[in-house]
Scaffold this active site. Structure first.
Site, PDB file in Angstrom:
ATOM      1  N   ARG A 293       0.835  -1.195   0.000  1.00 37.18           N
ATOM      2  CA  ARG A 293       0.000   0.000   0.000  1.00 37.18           C
ATOM      3  C   ARG A 293       0.875   1.251   0.000  1.00 37.18           C
ATOM      4  O   ARG A 293       1.971   1.259   0.529  1.00 37.18           O
ATOM      5  CB  ARG A 293      -0.902   0.018   1.232  1.00 37.18           C
ATOM      6  CG  ARG A 293      -2.087  -0.939   1.157  1.00 37.18           C
ATOM      7  CD  ARG A 293      -3.019  -0.777   2.346  1.00 37.18           C
ATOM      8  NE  ARG A 293      -2.376  -1.100   3.597  1.00 37.18           N
ATOM      9  CZ  ARG A 293      -1.914  -0.226   4.471  1.00 37.18           C
ATOM     10  NH1 ARG A 293      -2.069   1.073   4.268  1.00 37.18           N
ATOM     11  NH2 ARG A 293      -1.333  -0.622   5.575  1.00 37.18           N
TER      12      ARG A 293
ATOM     13  N   TYR B 205      -1.104  -3.473  -6.874  1.00 36.27           N
ATOM     14  CA  TYR B 205      -0.850  -4.319  -5.704  1.00 36.27           C
ATOM     15  C   TYR B 205      -1.905  -4.208  -4.603  1.00 36.27           C
ATOM     16  O   TYR B 205      -2.273  -3.102  -4.200  1.00 36.27           O
ATOM     17  CB  TYR B 205       0.515  -3.967  -5.083  1.00 36.27           C
ATOM     18  CG  TYR B 205       1.129  -5.139  -4.332  1.00 36.27           C
ATOM     19  CD1 TYR B 205       1.977  -6.035  -4.964  1.00 36.27           C
ATOM     20  CD2 TYR B 205       0.827  -5.371  -2.989  1.00 36.27           C
ATOM     21  CE1 TYR B 205       2.518  -7.116  -4.296  1.00 36.27           C
ATOM     22  CE2 TYR B 205       1.355  -6.450  -2.305  1.00 36.27           C
ATOM     23  CZ  TYR B 205       2.207  -7.327  -2.969  1.00 36.27           C
ATOM     24  OH  TYR B 205       2.738  -8.401  -2.297  1.00 36.27           O
TER      25      TYR B 205
ATOM     26  N   LYS C  97      -9.556  -2.469   1.425  1.00 33.14           N
ATOM     27  CA  LYS C  97      -9.349  -1.297   2.275  1.00 33.14           C
ATOM     28  C   LYS C  97     -10.151  -0.091   1.790  1.00 33.14           C
ATOM     29  O   LYS C  97     -10.672   0.680   2.593  1.00 33.14           O
ATOM     30  CB  LYS C  97      -7.854  -0.959   2.361  1.00 33.14           C
ATOM     31  CG  LYS C  97      -7.029  -2.097   2.958  1.00 33.14           C
ATOM     32  CD  LYS C  97      -7.477  -2.420   4.354  1.00 33.14           C
ATOM     33  CE  LYS C  97      -7.161  -3.799   4.845  1.00 33.14           C
ATOM     34  NZ  LYS C  97      -5.847  -4.128   5.266  1.00 33.14           N
TER      35      LYS C  97
ATOM     36  N   HIS D 297     -10.886  -2.583  11.074  1.00 33.91           N
ATOM     37  CA  HIS D 297      -9.746  -3.395  10.606  1.00 33.91           C
ATOM     38  C   HIS D 297      -9.517  -4.512  11.626  1.00 33.91           C
ATOM     39  O   HIS D 297      -8.560  -4.479  12.395  1.00 33.91           O
ATOM     40  CB  HIS D 297      -8.513  -2.482  10.497  1.00 33.91           C
ATOM     41  CG  HIS D 297      -7.344  -3.102   9.787  1.00 33.91           C
ATOM     42  ND1 HIS D 297      -6.050  -2.679  10.017  1.00 33.91           N
ATOM     43  CD2 HIS D 297      -7.256  -4.082   8.857  1.00 33.91           C
ATOM     44  CE1 HIS D 297      -5.217  -3.373   9.254  1.00 33.91           C
ATOM     45  NE2 HIS D 297      -5.913  -4.233   8.548  1.00 33.91           N
TER      46      HIS D 297
ATOM     47  N   SER E  78      -1.482  -3.356  10.175  1.00 38.02           N
ATOM     48  CA  SER E  78      -1.073  -4.252   9.100  1.00 38.02           C
ATOM     49  C   SER E  78       0.170  -5.049   9.490  1.00 38.02           C
ATOM     50  O   SER E  78       1.113  -4.505  10.059  1.00 38.02           O
ATOM     51  CB  SER E  78      -0.793  -3.430   7.844  1.00 38.02           C
ATOM     52  OG  SER E  78      -1.950  -2.695   7.508  1.00 38.02           O
TER      53      SER E  78
ATOM     54  N   CYS F 157       0.590  -7.243  11.795  1.00 38.89           N
ATOM     55  CA  CYS F 157       0.811  -7.348  13.242  1.00 38.89           C
ATOM     56  C   CYS F 157       0.060  -8.531  13.851  1.00 38.89           C
ATOM     57  O   CYS F 157      -0.120  -8.586  15.063  1.00 38.89           O
ATOM     58  CB  CYS F 157       0.421  -6.053  13.930  1.00 38.89           C
ATOM     59  SG  CYS F 157       1.556  -4.712  13.549  1.00 38.89           S
TER      60      CYS F 157
ATOM     61  N   ASP G 284      -9.337  -9.964   8.565  1.00 37.61           N
ATOM     62  CA  ASP G 284      -8.835  -8.607   8.308  1.00 37.61           C
ATOM     63  C   ASP G 284      -9.855  -7.501   8.567  1.00 37.61           C
ATOM     64  O   ASP G 284      -9.487  -6.432   9.027  1.00 37.61           O
ATOM     65  CB  ASP G 284      -8.332  -8.514   6.862  1.00 37.61           C
ATOM     66  CG  ASP G 284      -7.403  -7.317   6.628  1.00 37.61           C
ATOM     67  OD1 ASP G 284      -6.442  -7.150   7.398  1.00 37.61           O
ATOM     68  OD2 ASP G 284      -7.653  -6.548   5.683  1.00 37.61           O
TER      69      ASP G 284
ATOM     70  N   ARG H  78       2.604 -12.012  -0.488  1.00 37.94           N
ATOM     71  CA  ARG H  78       1.258 -12.406  -0.018  1.00 37.94           C
ATOM     72  C   ARG H  78       0.751 -13.660  -0.722  1.00 37.94           C
ATOM     73  O   ARG H  78       1.164 -13.970  -1.837  1.00 37.94           O
ATOM     74  CB  ARG H  78       0.267 -11.264  -0.306  1.00 37.94           C
ATOM     75  CG  ARG H  78       0.584  -9.942   0.389  1.00 37.94           C
ATOM     76  CD  ARG H  78      -0.244  -9.728   1.609  1.00 37.94           C
ATOM     77  NE  ARG H  78       0.216  -8.611   2.433  1.00 37.94           N
ATOM     78  CZ  ARG H  78      -0.412  -8.220   3.539  1.00 37.94           C
ATOM     79  NH1 ARG H  78      -1.509  -8.817   3.940  1.00 37.94           N
ATOM     80  NH2 ARG H  78       0.065  -7.218   4.253  1.00 37.94           N
TER      81      ARG H  78
HETATM   82  P1  GTP Z   1      -2.349  -7.638   7.313  1.00 46.02           P
HETATM   83  O1  GTP Z   1      -2.843  -8.675   6.372  1.00 46.02           O
HETATM   84  O2  GTP Z   1      -1.271  -6.781   6.728  1.00 46.02           O
HETATM   85  O3  GTP Z   1      -3.444  -6.796   7.876  1.00 46.02           O
HETATM   86  O4  GTP Z   1      -1.554  -8.408   8.517  1.00 46.02           O
HETATM   87  P2  GTP Z   1      -2.043  -9.250   9.774  1.00 46.02           P
HETATM   88  O5  GTP Z   1      -2.392  -8.342  10.897  1.00 46.02           O
HETATM   89  O6  GTP Z   1      -3.060 -10.247   9.376  1.00 46.02           O
HETATM   90  O7  GTP Z   1      -0.683  -9.995  10.207  1.00 46.02           O
HETATM   91  P3  GTP Z   1      -0.270 -11.536  10.069  1.00 46.02           P
HETATM   92  O8  GTP Z   1      -1.084 -12.432  10.950  1.00 46.02           O
HETATM   93  O9  GTP Z   1      -0.202 -11.888   8.636  1.00 46.02           O
HETATM   94  O10 GTP Z   1       1.197 -11.500  10.667  1.00 46.02           O
HETATM   95  C1  GTP Z   1       2.214 -10.678  10.133  1.00 46.02           C
HETATM   96  C2  GTP Z   1       3.553 -11.151  10.577  1.00 46.02           C
HETATM   97  O11 GTP Z   1       3.620 -11.190  12.015  1.00 46.02           O
HETATM   98  C3  GTP Z   1       3.887 -12.565  10.099  1.00 46.02           C
HETATM   99  O12 GTP Z   1       5.221 -12.604   9.670  1.00 46.02           O
HETATM  100  C4  GTP Z   1       3.687 -13.408  11.325  1.00 46.02           C
HETATM  101  O13 GTP Z   1       4.503 -14.548  11.319  1.00 46.02           O
HETATM  102  C5  GTP Z   1       4.027 -12.453  12.478  1.00 46.02           C
HETATM  103  N1  GTP Z   1       3.257 -12.804  13.706  1.00 46.02           N
HETATM  104  C6  GTP Z   1       1.923 -13.054  13.772  1.00 46.02           C
HETATM  105  N2  GTP Z   1       1.556 -13.392  15.030  1.00 46.02           N
HETATM  106  C7  GTP Z   1       2.679 -13.345  15.785  1.00 46.02           C
HETATM  107  C8  GTP Z   1       2.946 -13.585  17.174  1.00 46.02           C
HETATM  108  O14 GTP Z   1       2.075 -13.937  17.965  1.00 46.02           O
HETATM  109  N3  GTP Z   1       4.241 -13.402  17.585  1.00 46.02           N
HETATM  110  C9  GTP Z   1       5.229 -13.023  16.717  1.00 46.02           C
HETATM  111  N4  GTP Z   1       6.459 -12.868  17.207  1.00 46.02           N
HETATM  112  N5  GTP Z   1       5.016 -12.793  15.409  1.00 46.02           N
HETATM  113  C10 GTP Z   1       3.759 -12.950  14.945  1.00 46.02           C
HETATM  114  C1  SPV Z   2      -3.003  -4.370   5.181  1.00 46.38           C
HETATM  115  O1  SPV Z   2      -2.055  -3.676   4.786  1.00 46.38           O
HETATM  116  O2  SPV Z   2      -3.572  -4.156   6.288  1.00 46.38           O
HETATM  117  C2  SPV Z   2      -3.460  -5.516   4.377  1.00 46.38           C
HETATM  118  C3  SPV Z   2      -2.880  -5.706   3.048  1.00 46.38           C
HETATM  119  O3  SPV Z   2      -4.327  -6.256   4.819  1.00 46.38           O
HETATM  120  S1  SPV Z   2      -3.614  -4.691   1.835  1.00 46.38           S
HETATM  121  O4  SPV Z   2      -4.714  -5.423   1.249  1.00 46.38           O
HETATM  122  O5  SPV Z   2      -2.581  -4.404   0.844  1.00 46.38           O
HETATM  123  O6  SPV Z   2      -4.112  -3.486   2.457  1.00 46.38           O
HETATM  124 MN    MN Z   3      -4.974  -5.662   6.933  1.00 41.60          MN
END
Ligand code: GTP
Ligand code: SPV
Ligand code: MN
Length: 611
Positions: A73, A215, A224, A244, A266, A268, A291, A390
């Site tokens: 983004r 992207y 979003k 979110h 994002s 996290c 999400d 992704r």
């Molecule tokens: P978006 O799709 O961008 O909104 O991200 P998201 O909030 O769904 O994050 P996601 O669960 O994909 O995790 C992002 C990164 O954080 C990945 O590399 C995970 O491996 C890492 N991660 C997720 N949960 C944990 C956790 O409990 N501990 C740690 N250390 N890392 C984590």
């Molecule tokens: C985020 O950035 O929080 C995502 C990926 O879930 S995107 O769809 O690119 O916004």
């Molecule tokens: Mn997201």
């Protein structure tokens, strides 16, 4: 389907205008069929943009490599074009709508030359549901069409619900790279340069205009742009919430069920939490969404959440059979991978995938041949997979998808979680003392910026209220007020309880103290009990209710001293936090910062001073 078959007059007119402006070579209205999806994939393969993967290992899967400048983004190029600048607020980029439309119209002029215009009718939420909203995206990217097929409900069935005069959010999208006579993409991901990218929202007229990026959230406009930025404005106007947030179903060993949502910025941990496999015996987590959550009050006065999406656009690096088995299973067929590595045997690879890459060499996300990685991690900037690589996978393929994930009625929510990546100060978990205290805490959430956004702030902590900083379509001060109003009009007993979590505390060596992932079930269990009215598992502190030291059983590798550290109230750290909010964060919102939040700020400061 042919444009002339469109029955909705407004839609037909809007498409005709777009055709006149963008001058594509041809126009196709998407029907949402499997045949159409397959065709989109074939078009991409023919253009050299998609690589089919090993059909034995990853049936129906393809890999895309984006342009190195188009990997996430672009917040600096994202605009909220409300009539008044003050309605966009201090956290959004504002441009006058008429000016922005003029600038973008000149970019759109002839932008689809040499390409096909696809018209994608899509539904956010189950087709025909009261909560669902319809959008129509016009795009010149077959990659976008294929992704929209997975992420949303697409096609003729949506047009049927729309009828002749139904409401839809019109969404323009172009990659911004017209083709000259005889020119082809020939393996080069089409997009425009950064200064020509625009991700624009017109909240009053409920329109989205996107240009120059192919992207993720820049281009898949249901996500979003519609489901958060435009929907947050609709939600404010209509008295609901567009957030979110992941949505999960939590079952305790007695078989009791509670639904929990969680807002983390994002990359996290939303997808991971939504799909976690509890290490605590007898507990079960199932996924409703990973999400975005749309929440409305039911007749019983409780908040019900639906997942407006139909797929996952998940972060690939870090995902493996130990950290997130369910995501690995969800994306092993019929999925699209973007910016991952490619092994010699046609498999994907990314950092921390949990296994080496077969063969001597891999192709990295930039298309370069590299020696097969021996280690799980790569040096910064030299990754095999881009840190924001992704997978796009259908939700129904997730082994832990909850039966009710696409129930139009939604699921009743018991708890809201907020969190982010905070190496210091913020404890493992903390419960708000009241709704207003919870809104206050949500308004001050901070997190390290991740690779999910192109920014020179990556790695620095920034305030990201409610994990909505990049996604709120109006003035953030009004958004805080909207949350307070939701509390005022509801029975406090029926409102979700509010919690703050932080899986990302680091020790002196810079290592995560808490193992995270499946071990987060220990925190979910504590939250479940708190929602059930258990009281002897918490202590009242200046910042809220924290677990007693024995309330959360320690996982392997976490010492008692570690546990004390992550459940401690760091008085000095919190004083600094509060001072920063008072000096740097709240003043940004001026008059629009609700008075009640200043009262909470004063109260917490006083409690900290007395401690
Ligand atoms: P978006 O799709 O961008 O909104 O991200 P998201 O909030 O769904 O994050 P996601 O669960 O994909 O995790 C992002 C990164 O954080 C990945 O590399 C995970 O491996 C890492 N991660 C997720 N949960 C944990 C956790 O409990 N501990 C740690 N250390 N890392 C984590
Ligand atoms: C985020 O950035 O929080 C995502 C990926 O879930 S995107 O769809 O690119 O916004
Ligand atoms: Mn997201």
């Amino acid at each position: 389907m042919n444009v002339n078959e469109l029955k909705h007059k407004g839609l037909k007119k809007w498409v005709d205008e777009a055709v006149a402006l963008m001058t594509p070579d041809s126009v196709e209205v998407c029907d949402g069929s499997q045949t159409e999806y397959n065709h989109m994939i074939m078009v991409n393969i023919a253009a050299g943009l998609a690589t089919p993967l090993n059909a034995g290992k990853l049936p129906g899967c393809v890999l895309f490599r984006s342009d190195p400048s188009d990997v996430a983004r672009v917040e600096d190029r994202t605009f909220i074009a409300s009539e008044k600048e003050s309605d966009a607020g201090p956290t959004n980029h504002w441009t006058a709508p008429a000016d922005l439309k003029q600038t973008m119209s000149s970019l759109y002029k002839g932008c689809m030359k040499g390409r096909t215009m696809y018209v994608i009718p899509f539904s956010m939420g189950p087709v025909g549901s009261d909560i669902a909203k319809i959008g129509v995206e016009i795009t010149d990217s077959a990659y976008v069409v294929a992704n929209m097929h997975i992420m949303t409900r697409v096609g003729t069935k949506v047009l049927d619900v729309l009828g002749q005069d139904g409401f839809f959010v019109p969404c323009y999208h172009s990659v911004g790279k017209p083709l000259a006579e005889g020119q082809k993409d020939s393996g080069v991901w089409p997009c425009a340069s950064m200064d020509k990218k625009y991700i624009s929202h017109f909240p009053e007229t409920r329109e989205i205009w996107s240009y120059g990026s192919g992207y993720g959230g820049n281009a898949l406009l249901g996500k979003k742009c519609l489901a958060l930025r435009i929907a947050s404005v609709l939600a404010r106007d209509e008295g609901w919430l567009a957030e979110h947030m992941l949505i999960l179903k939590l079952t305790n060993p007695k078989g009791e069920v509670k639904y929990v949502t969680g807002a983390f910025p994002s990359a996290c941990g939303k997808t991971n939490l939504a799909m976690l496999i509890p290490t605590l015996p007898g507990w079960k987590v199932e996924t409703v969404g990973d999400d975005i959550a749309w929440m409305k009050f039911g007749k019983d006065g409780r908040l019900y959440a639906i997942n407006p999406e139909a797929g996952f656009f998940g972060v690939a690096p870090g995902t493996n059979y130990d950290s997130n088995k369910n995501a690995m299973e969800a994306c092993k067929k019929n999925s699209i991978f973007t910016n991952c590595g490619l092994t010699e045997d046609g498999d994907i690879w990314w950092e921390m995938i949990g296994q080496g890459a077969a063969g001597q060499e891999v192709i990295d996300w930039k298309g370069n041949l590299r020696p097969s990685p021996l280690k799980d991690k790569s040096l910064k900037g030299q990754e095999i997979a881009h840190p924001n690589a992704r997978f796009t996978a259908p939700a129904r393929q997730c082994p832990c998808i909850a039966d009710e994930w696409d129930d139009p009625a939604g699921v009743p929510i018991s708890a809201f979680l907020f969190g982010g990546r905070r190496p210091k100060t913020i404890p493992l978990v903390n419960q708000a003392k009241s709704w207003v205290h919870g809104v206050f805490m949500g308004s001050i959430v901070g997190s390290e910026v991740t690779a999910a956004v192109i920014s020179d702030q990556v790695g620095q902590v920034r305030r990201d209220p409610f994990a909505m900083l990049p996604f709120c379509g109006y003035h953030m001060g009004d958004y805080f007020q909207h949350w307070l109003n939701i509390g005022k009009k509801s029975d406090p007993e029926k409102l979700p309880k509010i919690f703050f979590v932080n899986w990302f505390r680091k020790n002196a060596e810079g290592k995560f103290i808490w193992p995270g992932y499946g071990e987060n079930s220990r925190v979910l269990a504590w939250i479940f009990d708190r929602c059930n009215g258990v009281t002897d598992n918490a202590v009242d502190t200046p910042i809220g209710f924290l677990p007693t030291i024995s309330a959360i059983a320690r996982p392997d590798g976490v010492s008692e001293a570690d546990m004390k550290e992550i459940l401690n109230v760091d008085i000095e750290g919190w004083k600094a936090e509060i001072a920063d909010v008072r000096k740097n964060h709240y003043p940004k919102f001026g008059d629009k910062l609700p008075k009640e939040l200043y009262t909470e700020l004063d109260a917490i400061e006083e409690r900290l001073n007395k401690a």
